[in-house]
Design a protein around this motif. Structure first.
Motif, PDB file in Angstrom:
ATOM      1  N   ASP A 128       0.827  -0.840  -0.406  1.00 28.89           N
ATOM      2  CA  ASP A 128       0.137   0.741  -0.329  1.00 28.89           C
ATOM      3  C   ASP A 128       0.891   0.947  -0.210  1.00 28.89           C
ATOM      4  O   ASP A 128       0.618   2.575  -0.146  1.00 28.89           O
ATOM      5  CB  ASP A 128      -1.193   0.233   0.996  1.00 28.89           C
ATOM      6  N   THR A 129       1.979   1.065   0.493  1.00 34.82           N
ATOM      7  CA  THR A 129       2.686   2.451   0.438  1.00 34.82           C
ATOM      8  C   THR A 129       3.356   2.720  -0.847  1.00 34.82           C
ATOM      9  O   THR A 129       3.496   3.286  -0.760  1.00 34.82           O
ATOM     10  CB  THR A 129       3.990   2.122   1.763  1.00 34.82           C
ATOM     11  N   PHE A 130       3.877   1.635  -1.182  1.00 33.21           N
ATOM     12  CA  PHE A 130       4.522   1.780  -2.533  1.00 33.21           C
ATOM     13  C   PHE A 130       3.242   2.593  -3.637  1.00 33.21           C
ATOM     14  O   PHE A 130       3.401   3.334  -4.629  1.00 33.21           O
ATOM     15  CB  PHE A 130       4.713   0.344  -3.530  1.00 33.21           C
ATOM     16  N   GLY A 131       2.221   1.376  -3.222  1.00 35.68           N
ATOM     17  CA  GLY A 131       0.904   2.210  -4.276  1.00 35.68           C
ATOM     18  C   GLY A 131       0.560   3.751  -3.931  1.00 35.68           C
ATOM     19  O   GLY A 131       0.231   4.196  -4.954  1.00 35.68           O
ATOM     20  N   GLN A 132       0.946   3.949  -2.934  1.00 31.83           N
ATOM     21  CA  GLN A 132       0.403   5.144  -2.427  1.00 31.83           C
ATOM     22  C   GLN A 132       0.706   6.231  -3.197  1.00 31.83           C
ATOM     23  O   GLN A 132       0.363   7.458  -3.759  1.00 31.83           O
ATOM     24  CB  GLN A 132      -0.246   5.889  -1.346  1.00 31.83           C
ATOM     25  N   ALA A 133       1.832   6.091  -2.699  1.00 29.43           N
ATOM     26  CA  ALA A 133       3.210   6.870  -4.028  1.00 29.43           C
ATOM     27  C   ALA A 133       2.878   6.845  -5.108  1.00 29.43           C
ATOM     28  O   ALA A 133       3.664   7.387  -5.924  1.00 29.43           O
ATOM     29  CB  ALA A 133       4.532   6.438  -3.229  1.00 29.43           C
ATOM     30  N   GLY A 134       2.329   6.033  -5.670  1.00 29.55           N
ATOM     31  CA  GLY A 134       2.472   5.816  -7.307  1.00 29.55           C
ATOM     32  C   GLY A 134       4.127   5.063  -8.202  1.00 29.55           C
ATOM     33  O   GLY A 134       4.073   5.771  -8.804  1.00 29.55           O
ATOM     34  N   ILE A 135       4.550   4.028  -6.401  1.00 27.94           N
ATOM     35  CA  ILE A 135       6.206   3.567  -7.499  1.00 27.94           C
ATOM     36  C   ILE A 135       5.502   2.343  -7.633  1.00 27.94           C
ATOM     37  O   ILE A 135       4.932   1.169  -7.209  1.00 27.94           O
ATOM     38  CB  ILE A 135       7.005   3.819  -6.134  1.00 27.94           C
ATOM     39  N   PRO A 136       5.572   1.733  -8.898  1.00 33.98           N
ATOM     40  CA  PRO A 136       5.440   0.251  -8.938  1.00 33.98           C
ATOM     41  C   PRO A 136       6.564  -0.237  -8.898  1.00 33.98           C
ATOM     42  O   PRO A 136       7.817  -0.307  -8.176  1.00 33.98           O
ATOM     43  CB  PRO A 136       5.792   0.625 -11.018  1.00 33.98           C
ATOM     44  N   ALA A 137       5.923  -1.944  -8.406  1.00 29.81           N
ATOM     45  CA  ALA A 137       7.094  -2.799  -7.868  1.00 29.81           C
ATOM     46  C   ALA A 137       7.107  -3.636  -8.571  1.00 29.81           C
ATOM     47  O   ALA A 137       6.170  -4.098  -8.892  1.00 29.81           O
ATOM     48  CB  ALA A 137       6.718  -2.387  -6.133  1.00 29.81           C
ATOM     49  N   THR A 141      10.768 -13.195  -5.991  1.00 26.51           N
ATOM     50  CA  THR A 141      10.540 -14.167  -5.135  1.00 26.51           C
ATOM     51  C   THR A 141      10.241 -14.524  -4.191  1.00 26.51           C
ATOM     52  O   THR A 141       9.705 -15.469  -3.849  1.00 26.51           O
ATOM     53  CB  THR A 141      11.689 -15.364  -5.554  1.00 26.51           C
ATOM     54  N   CYS A 142       9.031 -13.340  -4.507  1.00 28.64           N
ATOM     55  CA  CYS A 142       7.919 -13.483  -3.379  1.00 28.64           C
ATOM     56  C   CYS A 142       7.093 -14.000  -4.442  1.00 28.64           C
ATOM     57  O   CYS A 142       6.306 -13.567  -5.168  1.00 28.64           O
ATOM     58  CB  CYS A 142       7.857 -11.696  -3.004  1.00 28.64           C
ATOM     59  N   THR A 143       6.206 -15.389  -3.812  1.00 26.47           N
ATOM     60  CA  THR A 143       5.690 -15.753  -4.301  1.00 26.47           C
ATOM     61  C   THR A 143       3.945 -16.224  -3.743  1.00 26.47           C
ATOM     62  O   THR A 143       3.026 -16.794  -4.508  1.00 26.47           O
ATOM     63  CB  THR A 143       5.990 -17.036  -4.613  1.00 26.47           C
ATOM     64  N   ASN A 144       3.435 -15.499  -2.983  1.00 24.75           N
ATOM     65  CA  ASN A 144       2.401 -15.278  -2.386  1.00 24.75           C
ATOM     66  C   ASN A 144       0.710 -14.739  -3.465  1.00 24.75           C
ATOM     67  O   ASN A 144       2.014 -13.456  -3.737  1.00 24.75           O
ATOM     68  CB  ASN A 144       2.185 -15.165  -0.713  1.00 24.75           C
ATOM     69  N   PRO A 145       0.247 -15.302  -3.516  1.00 23.79           N
ATOM     70  CA  PRO A 145      -1.067 -14.260  -4.806  1.00 23.79           C
ATOM     71  C   PRO A 145      -0.869 -13.101  -4.257  1.00 23.79           C
ATOM     72  O   PRO A 145      -1.471 -12.210  -5.134  1.00 23.79           O
ATOM     73  CB  PRO A 145      -2.137 -15.347  -4.856  1.00 23.79           C
ATOM     74  N   GLN A 146      -1.757 -12.316  -2.324  1.00 20.36           N
ATOM     75  CA  GLN A 146      -1.632 -11.828  -1.899  1.00 20.36           C
ATOM     76  C   GLN A 146      -0.791 -10.316  -2.712  1.00 20.36           C
ATOM     77  O   GLN A 146      -1.404  -9.401  -2.795  1.00 20.36           O
ATOM     78  CB  GLN A 146      -1.957 -11.736  -0.832  1.00 20.36           C
ATOM     79  N   ILE A 147      -0.429 -10.841  -3.230  1.00 19.44           N
ATOM     80  CA  ILE A 147       1.286  -9.214  -3.092  1.00 19.44           C
ATOM     81  C   ILE A 147       0.200  -8.476  -4.533  1.00 19.44           C
ATOM     82  O   ILE A 147       0.437  -7.145  -4.848  1.00 19.44           O
ATOM     83  CB  ILE A 147       2.211  -9.599  -3.927  1.00 19.44           C
ATOM     84  N   THR A 148      -0.037  -9.542  -5.620  1.00 22.11           N
ATOM     85  CA  THR A 148      -0.519  -8.998  -6.948  1.00 22.11           C
ATOM     86  C   THR A 148      -2.281  -7.909  -6.686  1.00 22.11           C
ATOM     87  O   THR A 148      -2.888  -7.863  -7.699  1.00 22.11           O
ATOM     88  CB  THR A 148      -0.162  -9.222  -7.942  1.00 22.11           C
ATOM     89  N   GLU A 149      -2.236  -9.077  -6.223  1.00 17.32           N
ATOM     90  CA  GLU A 149      -4.025  -9.028  -5.632  1.00 17.32           C
ATOM     91  C   GLU A 149      -4.876  -8.174  -5.436  1.00 17.32           C
ATOM     92  O   GLU A 149      -4.225  -7.264  -4.790  1.00 17.32           O
ATOM     93  CB  GLU A 149      -5.050 -10.035  -4.961  1.00 17.32           C
ATOM     94  N   GLY A 150      -5.389  -7.352  -6.676  1.00 22.98           N
ATOM     95  CA  GLY A 150      -6.544  -5.922  -6.475  1.00 22.98           C
ATOM     96  C   GLY A 150      -5.526  -4.774  -6.405  1.00 22.98           C
ATOM     97  O   GLY A 150      -6.941  -3.918  -5.548  1.00 22.98           O
ATOM     98  N   ASN A 151      -4.875  -5.148  -6.714  1.00 17.64           N
ATOM     99  CA  ASN A 151      -3.825  -3.413  -7.156  1.00 17.64           C
ATOM    100  C   ASN A 151      -2.903  -3.616  -8.244  1.00 17.64           C
ATOM    101  O   ASN A 151      -3.367  -4.292  -9.252  1.00 17.64           O
ATOM    102  CB  ASN A 151      -2.873  -3.520  -5.754  1.00 17.64           C
ATOM    103  N   ASP A 152      -2.635  -2.450  -8.624  1.00 19.35           N
ATOM    104  CA  ASP A 152      -2.326  -2.205  -9.996  1.00 19.35           C
ATOM    105  C   ASP A 152      -1.126  -1.832 -10.533  1.00 19.35           C
ATOM    106  O   ASP A 152      -0.387  -1.091 -11.388  1.00 19.35           O
ATOM    107  CB  ASP A 152      -2.568  -0.881 -10.617  1.00 19.35           C
ATOM    108  N   HIS A 153      -0.171  -1.297  -8.478  1.00 21.48           N
ATOM    109  CA  HIS A 153       1.336  -1.169  -8.927  1.00 21.48           C
ATOM    110  C   HIS A 153       2.341  -2.461  -8.344  1.00 21.48           C
ATOM    111  O   HIS A 153       3.636  -1.918  -8.721  1.00 21.48           O
ATOM    112  CB  HIS A 153       1.770  -0.098  -7.915  1.00 21.48           C
ATOM    113  N   TYR A 154       1.840  -3.896  -8.454  1.00 22.96           N
ATOM    114  CA  TYR A 154       3.006  -4.222  -8.194  1.00 22.96           C
ATOM    115  C   TYR A 154       2.848  -5.371  -8.868  1.00 22.96           C
ATOM    116  O   TYR A 154       2.041  -5.667  -9.241  1.00 22.96           O
ATOM    117  CB  TYR A 154       2.587  -5.515  -6.306  1.00 22.96           C
TER     118      TYR A 154
END
Length: 404
Positions: A128-137, A141-154
């Motif tokens: 959320d911190t990256f998303g609020q700043a408008g920074i793409p991440a 090797t982070c494999t949990n599905p929650q990382i990209t779910e429901g956002n447009d920046h990760y």
């Protein structure tokens, strides 16, 4: 939807600049104006990784891949101009509680894109911190599905745990002839618990009985858990833990003379684990992203670079064995360069808009993204520890068609 939102964000920022008539002043958030993320002719790539804590060993090896890539290709052409590429590395300390402050620190460095993190929990915590700043991440090797779910920046370049869990369950059944598996992970850890759940779902669908146990944070004695696995007649122990716990599990299994194979995920793909298993009768199997021997030219250069610097050698565990996370870090760096070139800008919004269409052929294979921002990966390497040589032995490449 990710592509549409990213393009709208880029368009809105461009309109704001035109309406003002003059470029915006540089901002500590790194998301205002094309020059805000470049100092002179330098573009900054943020590196969000654990250099300490439970995942410090893996994080250091992932960063090594990025640093080696930066040494090989220290510049990039963006919009007709050549930029020096600077890596800004911030330690998230393997801590979900400290992830936000580490993420904010990176944002203040005027970065155009962020790479990381090794460890799904800290990636989720910082999202959320990256998303609020408008920074793409871009996860490596982070494999949990929650990382990209429901956002447009990760985004991420690795396979996901639903796939990895199924591959591991399939391997346990077909190659290890497992009828009962003892699953062990850290209580409250997003990565451990998530992957155990995916493994259990797939394994039970194949007729394998699963016993699930969790240990508290900072646990150092696994004797009772290993004894429980033996007493319950487990054919395999599945433990997708951090490296710090993994080496204790291996050493204590060896001390007990345990003859049950240890099955683990990408986190165990470390020379620290090889060191713990060397000279023992413990068999360790892991799924991972790359097997040494896959690209001789890359490996020769990386090994020479590692051995030429004592700090690099220390951060790689004291030897030149190549971890898959280092190779993924290398590929992540070049994928970020491709996004910068495609954007034609150092502006994070432009990079975010360009990322969905990036296609790069790296050491670990073809890298492209689906609509969720996840990599289109359909295979995993399986390796086994060799207690005599202290090296990994390649076992097989298992694809999604094999993991049913």
């Amino acid at each position: 939807m990710k592509k549409i939102l990213a393009l709208l964000l880029a368009g809105c920022m461009a309109f704001a600049l035109c309406a003002c008539g003059t470029p915006a002043e540089p901002s500590s958030q790194g998301n205002q104006g094309d020059n805000s993320t470049a100092s002179g002719d330098t573009v900054v790539i943020g590196v969000f990784e654990p250099l300490s804590g439970d995942n410090g060993a893996g994080g250091k090896q992932e960063v090594l891949g990025m640093q080696y890539a930066n040494s090989v290709t220290p510049t990039v052409d963006i919009g007709g101009k050549t930029y020096n590429v600077k890596l800004e590395v911030v330690d998230n300390e393997s801590s979900n509680d400290k992830a936000v402050s580490a993420a904010s620190n990176l944002i203040s460095k005027n970065v155009s894109v962020i790479l990381g993190s090794y460890g799904s929990g800290v990636s989720i915590a910082a999202s959320d911190t990256f998303g609020q700043a408008g920074i793409p991440a871009m996860g490596v090797t982070c494999t949990n599905p929650q990382i990209t779910e429901g956002n447009d920046h990760y985004f991420r370049i690795c396979f996901l745990d639903p796939f990895q869990g199924t591959v591991l369950a399939n391997f346990a059944k077909e190659e290890l002839d497992a009828k009962k598996v003892y699953c062990l992970g850290q209580l409250g850890n997003d990565y451990d618990q998530g992957l155990m759940n995916y493994f259990k779902q797939a394994a039970e669908g194949m007729g394998i009985e699963c016993v699930v146990e969790s240990f508290p944070v900072n646990n150092s004695d696994f004797t009772s858990y290993l004894t429980s696995a033996k007493n319950q007649g487990a054919d395999v122990i599945f433990a997708p833990t951090s490296i710090s716990y993994a080496q204790l599990i291996v050493k204590q299994a060896a001390a007990q003379g345990l003859d049950i194979p240890l099955l683990a995920s990408d986190t165990w793909d470390s020379n620290v684990i090889l060191g713990a298993a060397k000279g023992t009768d413990v068999d360790v199997y892991v799924t991972t992203f790359y097997a040494e021997g896959g690209n001789a030219e890359f490996e020769k250069g990386f090994k020479e670079w590692i051995k030429a610097d004592s700090t690099n050698l220390t951060n790689n565990g004291g030897n030149d064995i190549i971890s898959a996370v280092s190779v993924m870090g290398y590929d992540a760096y070049y994928t970020a360069l491709e996004a910068l070139k495609a954007a034609g800008s150092t502006n994070p919004a432009d990079v975010m808009a360009a990322l969905p269409k990036v296609n790069y052929t790296g050491i670990t294979g073809e890298i492209s993204f689906n609509e969720e921002g996840d990599a289109n990966r359909d295979s995993a390497f399986v390796k086994k520890s060799n207690s005599e040589t202290g090296l990994w032995e390649f076992v097989t490449v298992q694809g999604i068609k094999d993991a049913k």
